[in-house]
Design a protein around this motif. Structure first.
Motif, PDB file in Angstrom:
ATOM      1  N   PRO A 119       0.097  -1.385  -0.092  1.00  0.00           N
ATOM      2  CA  PRO A 119       0.048   0.103   0.315  1.00  0.00           C
ATOM      3  C   PRO A 119       0.605   0.973   0.056  1.00  0.00           C
ATOM      4  CG  PRO A 119      -1.151  -1.131   1.203  1.00  0.00           C
ATOM      5  CD  PRO A 119       0.476  -2.249   1.141  1.00  0.00           C
ATOM      6  N   PHE A 120       1.940   1.499   0.318  1.00  0.00           N
ATOM      7  CA  PHE A 120       2.277   2.877   0.760  1.00  0.00           C
ATOM      8  C   PHE A 120       3.280   2.882  -0.928  1.00  0.00           C
ATOM      9  CE2 PHE A 120       3.124   0.357   4.876  1.00  0.00           C
ATOM     10  CZ  PHE A 120       3.063   1.413   5.767  1.00  0.00           C
ATOM     11  N   PHE A 121       3.318   1.831  -1.697  1.00  0.00           N
ATOM     12  CA  PHE A 121       3.853   1.539  -3.026  1.00  0.00           C
ATOM     13  C   PHE A 121       2.977   2.667  -3.919  1.00  0.00           C
ATOM     14  CE2 PHE A 121       7.548  -0.903  -1.732  1.00  0.00           C
ATOM     15  CZ  PHE A 121       8.300  -0.981  -2.334  1.00  0.00           C
ATOM     16  N   ARG A 122       1.456   1.953  -4.014  1.00  0.00           N
ATOM     17  CA  ARG A 122       0.404   2.645  -4.159  1.00  0.00           C
ATOM     18  C   ARG A 122       0.271   4.104  -4.279  1.00  0.00           C
ATOM     19  NH1 ARG A 122       1.519  -1.857  -5.627  1.00  0.00           N
ATOM     20  NH2 ARG A 122       2.700  -0.175  -6.563  1.00  0.00           N
ATOM     21  N   GLU A 123       0.569   4.620  -2.647  1.00  0.00           N
ATOM     22  CA  GLU A 123       0.546   5.931  -2.090  1.00  0.00           C
ATOM     23  C   GLU A 123       1.068   6.716  -2.795  1.00  0.00           C
ATOM     24  OE1 GLU A 123       0.169   5.976   1.426  1.00  0.00           O
ATOM     25  OE2 GLU A 123      -1.230   4.388   2.755  1.00  0.00           O
ATOM     26  N   ASN A 124       2.362   6.632  -2.989  1.00  0.00           N
ATOM     27  CA  ASN A 124       3.355   7.177  -2.879  1.00  0.00           C
ATOM     28  C   ASN A 124       3.068   7.442  -5.217  1.00  0.00           C
ATOM     29  OD1 ASN A 124       4.987   8.417  -1.552  1.00  0.00           O
ATOM     30  ND2 ASN A 124       6.468   6.675  -0.833  1.00  0.00           N
ATOM     31  N   GLU A 125       2.785   6.035  -5.523  1.00  0.00           N
ATOM     32  CA  GLU A 125       2.548   6.356  -7.188  1.00  0.00           C
ATOM     33  C   GLU A 125       2.010   7.246  -7.715  1.00  0.00           C
ATOM     34  OE1 GLU A 125       3.244   1.052  -8.778  1.00  0.00           O
ATOM     35  OE2 GLU A 125       1.061   2.407  -8.189  1.00  0.00           O
ATOM     36  N   GLN A 126       0.839   7.374  -6.678  1.00  0.00           N
ATOM     37  CA  GLN A 126      -0.146   8.389  -7.380  1.00  0.00           C
ATOM     38  C   GLN A 126       0.691  10.021  -6.016  1.00  0.00           C
ATOM     39  OE1 GLN A 126      -2.939   8.314  -8.536  1.00  0.00           O
ATOM     40  NE2 GLN A 126      -2.420   6.031  -8.033  1.00  0.00           N
ATOM     41  N   ARG A 127       1.423  10.035  -5.519  1.00  0.00           N
ATOM     42  CA  ARG A 127       1.985  11.211  -5.456  1.00  0.00           C
ATOM     43  C   ARG A 127       2.869  11.479  -6.471  1.00  0.00           C
ATOM     44  NH1 ARG A 127       2.496   9.136   0.281  1.00  0.00           N
ATOM     45  NH2 ARG A 127       0.700  10.180   1.488  1.00  0.00           N
ATOM     46  N   PHE A 128       3.670  10.516  -7.070  1.00  0.00           N
ATOM     47  CA  PHE A 128       4.394  10.603  -7.848  1.00  0.00           C
ATOM     48  C   PHE A 128       3.602  10.979  -9.596  1.00  0.00           C
ATOM     49  CE2 PHE A 128       6.301   8.579 -11.781  1.00  0.00           C
ATOM     50  CZ  PHE A 128       7.810   9.703 -12.101  1.00  0.00           C
ATOM     51  N   CYS A 129       2.763  10.469  -9.335  1.00  0.00           N
ATOM     52  CA  CYS A 129       1.841  10.978 -10.881  1.00  0.00           C
ATOM     53  C   CYS A 129       1.148  12.886 -10.378  1.00  0.00           C
ATOM     54  CB  CYS A 129       0.099  10.502 -10.554  1.00  0.00           C
ATOM     55  SG  CYS A 129       0.461   8.193 -11.827  1.00  0.00           S
ATOM     56  N   GLU A 130       0.950  12.821  -9.068  1.00  0.00           N
ATOM     57  CA  GLU A 130       0.450  13.998  -9.090  1.00  0.00           C
ATOM     58  C   GLU A 130       1.898  14.985  -9.232  1.00  0.00           C
ATOM     59  OE1 GLU A 130      -0.702  15.101  -5.202  1.00  0.00           O
ATOM     60  OE2 GLU A 130      -2.418  13.119  -5.652  1.00  0.00           O
ATOM     61  N   LEU A 131       2.682  14.560  -9.608  1.00  0.00           N
ATOM     62  CA  LEU A 131       4.566  16.302  -9.376  1.00  0.00           C
ATOM     63  C   LEU A 131       4.646  15.871 -10.730  1.00  0.00           C
ATOM     64  CD1 LEU A 131       6.729  14.288  -6.789  1.00  0.00           C
ATOM     65  CD2 LEU A 131       5.514  16.622  -6.513  1.00  0.00           C
ATOM     66  N   VAL A 132       4.179  14.866 -11.730  1.00  0.00           N
ATOM     67  CA  VAL A 132       4.397  15.220 -13.086  1.00  0.00           C
ATOM     68  C   VAL A 132       3.508  14.461 -13.947  1.00  0.00           C
ATOM     69  CG1 VAL A 132       6.929  13.685 -12.569  1.00  0.00           C
ATOM     70  CG2 VAL A 132       5.403  11.760 -13.340  1.00  0.00           C
ATOM     71  N   ASN A 133       2.639  15.308 -13.698  1.00  0.00           N
ATOM     72  CA  ASN A 133       1.184  15.434 -14.203  1.00  0.00           C
ATOM     73  C   ASN A 133       1.036  16.135 -15.113  1.00  0.00           C
ATOM     74  OD1 ASN A 133       0.433  17.829 -13.246  1.00  0.00           O
ATOM     75  ND2 ASN A 133      -0.742  17.000 -12.073  1.00  0.00           N
ATOM     76  N   GLU A 134       1.633  17.389 -15.642  1.00  0.00           N
ATOM     77  CA  GLU A 134       2.075  18.130 -17.042  1.00  0.00           C
ATOM     78  C   GLU A 134       2.287  17.114 -17.884  1.00  0.00           C
ATOM     79  OE1 GLU A 134       5.500  21.046 -16.429  1.00  0.00           O
ATOM     80  OE2 GLU A 134       5.178  20.269 -14.559  1.00  0.00           O
ATOM     81  N   TYR A 135       3.618  16.563 -17.783  1.00  0.00           N
ATOM     82  CA  TYR A 135       3.608  15.413 -18.334  1.00  0.00           C
ATOM     83  C   TYR A 135       3.468  13.839 -19.066  1.00  0.00           C
ATOM     84  CZ  TYR A 135       7.529  18.143 -16.740  1.00  0.00           C
ATOM     85  OH  TYR A 135       8.876  19.115 -16.350  1.00  0.00           O
ATOM     86  N   ALA A 136       2.222  13.579 -18.664  1.00  0.00           N
ATOM     87  CA  ALA A 136       1.227  12.925 -19.337  1.00  0.00           C
ATOM     88  C   ALA A 136       0.263  12.368 -18.796  1.00  0.00           C
ATOM     89  CB  ALA A 136       2.227  11.632 -18.900  1.00  0.00           C
TER      90      ALA A 136
END
Length: 229
Positions: free
Chosen positions: A21-38
């Motif tokens: 679950p911790f990896f899934r949470e950080n995947e979503q945070r990562f998506c928010e950090l780079v959502n301007e690119y994809a």
């Protein structure tokens, strides 16, 4: 189950304590950090591709996960991602490395009941430093006669473990949540396996269910192990 069984081996992540679950949470945070690119799907697909591609180099664990996030950010941004964003990605990993260890319900009671009647072994994979941290923080070390941090949980990896334990497969039971890493390889070398699914699984670990086998047991919780051995 066969009466001569005398070693029970447990996977750690998502079998003894929560991890995925911790990896899934950080995947979503990562998506928010780079959502301007994809969009999120492309980000996660690219991240998974990079994680799998670099497993032979980085291995399993948080450090490889962070490096794969950085590589993904660079790839999707055509190397335009800012240093500030890279720093935030690194911070995600640092925070995850300090998370508390949350035991899954029933784990300690079950280990306590089994100790003394069976030789208990822990077999996990991942970054050595992080796995050792979780083992210490879990408070479970006292239950295990042997702890193995494996490079890869495949047939040859388990056979090497059996050789070190000086035991034949028909006296060995593996308990874990991953069909790919904990169940199928052990069945393939002639051992017993108890599958306890966890509610979330890394995409790379997902495989089809194995064929029915009288050496495999499917359980709903770790507590049920006491009733099948």
């Amino acid at each position: 189950m066969k009466k001569e069984l005398n070693i029970i081996t447990f996977d750690a992540d998502d079998t003894l304590w929560e991890n995925e679950p911790f990896f899934r949470e950080n995947e979503q945070r990562f998506c928010e950090l780079v959502n301007e690119y994809a969009d999120s799907k492309q980000i996660l697909d690219t991240l998974l591709k990079n994680e799998v591609k670099t497993l032979p180099i980085y291995g399993y664990g948080i450090k490889g996960f962070v490096l794969s996030m950085i590589e993904t950010a660079l790839e999707l941004s055509n190397n335009q991602v800012s240093g500030s964003t890279i720093k935030k990605i690194m911070q995600l990993g640092k925070e995850q490395l300090s998370y508390p260890v949350k035991l899954i319900d029933g784990v300690e009671d079950t280990l306590s009941a089994l100790q003394g009647n069976y030789i208990l072994v822990m077999a996990t994979k991942g970054d050595l430093t992080d796995q050792e941290r979780k083992i210490e923080k879990s408070g479970l070390k006292k239950y295990f006669s042997h702890i193995e941090i494996m490079r890869e949980k495949n047939e040859s990896g388990y056979q090497s473990l059996l050789n070190r334990l000086q035991i034949s497969p028909d006296k060995f039971l593996m308990v874990g949540n991953s069909l790919k890493s904990d169940i199928i390889p052990v069945l393939s070398i002639g051992g017993y396996a108890a599958h306890i699914p966890f509610y979330t699984t890394w995409e790379h670990e997902k495989v089809d269910d194995p064929q029915e086998c009288d050496r495999m047991f499917s359980l709903n919780s770790i507590r049920e192990l006491l009733s099948v051995i």
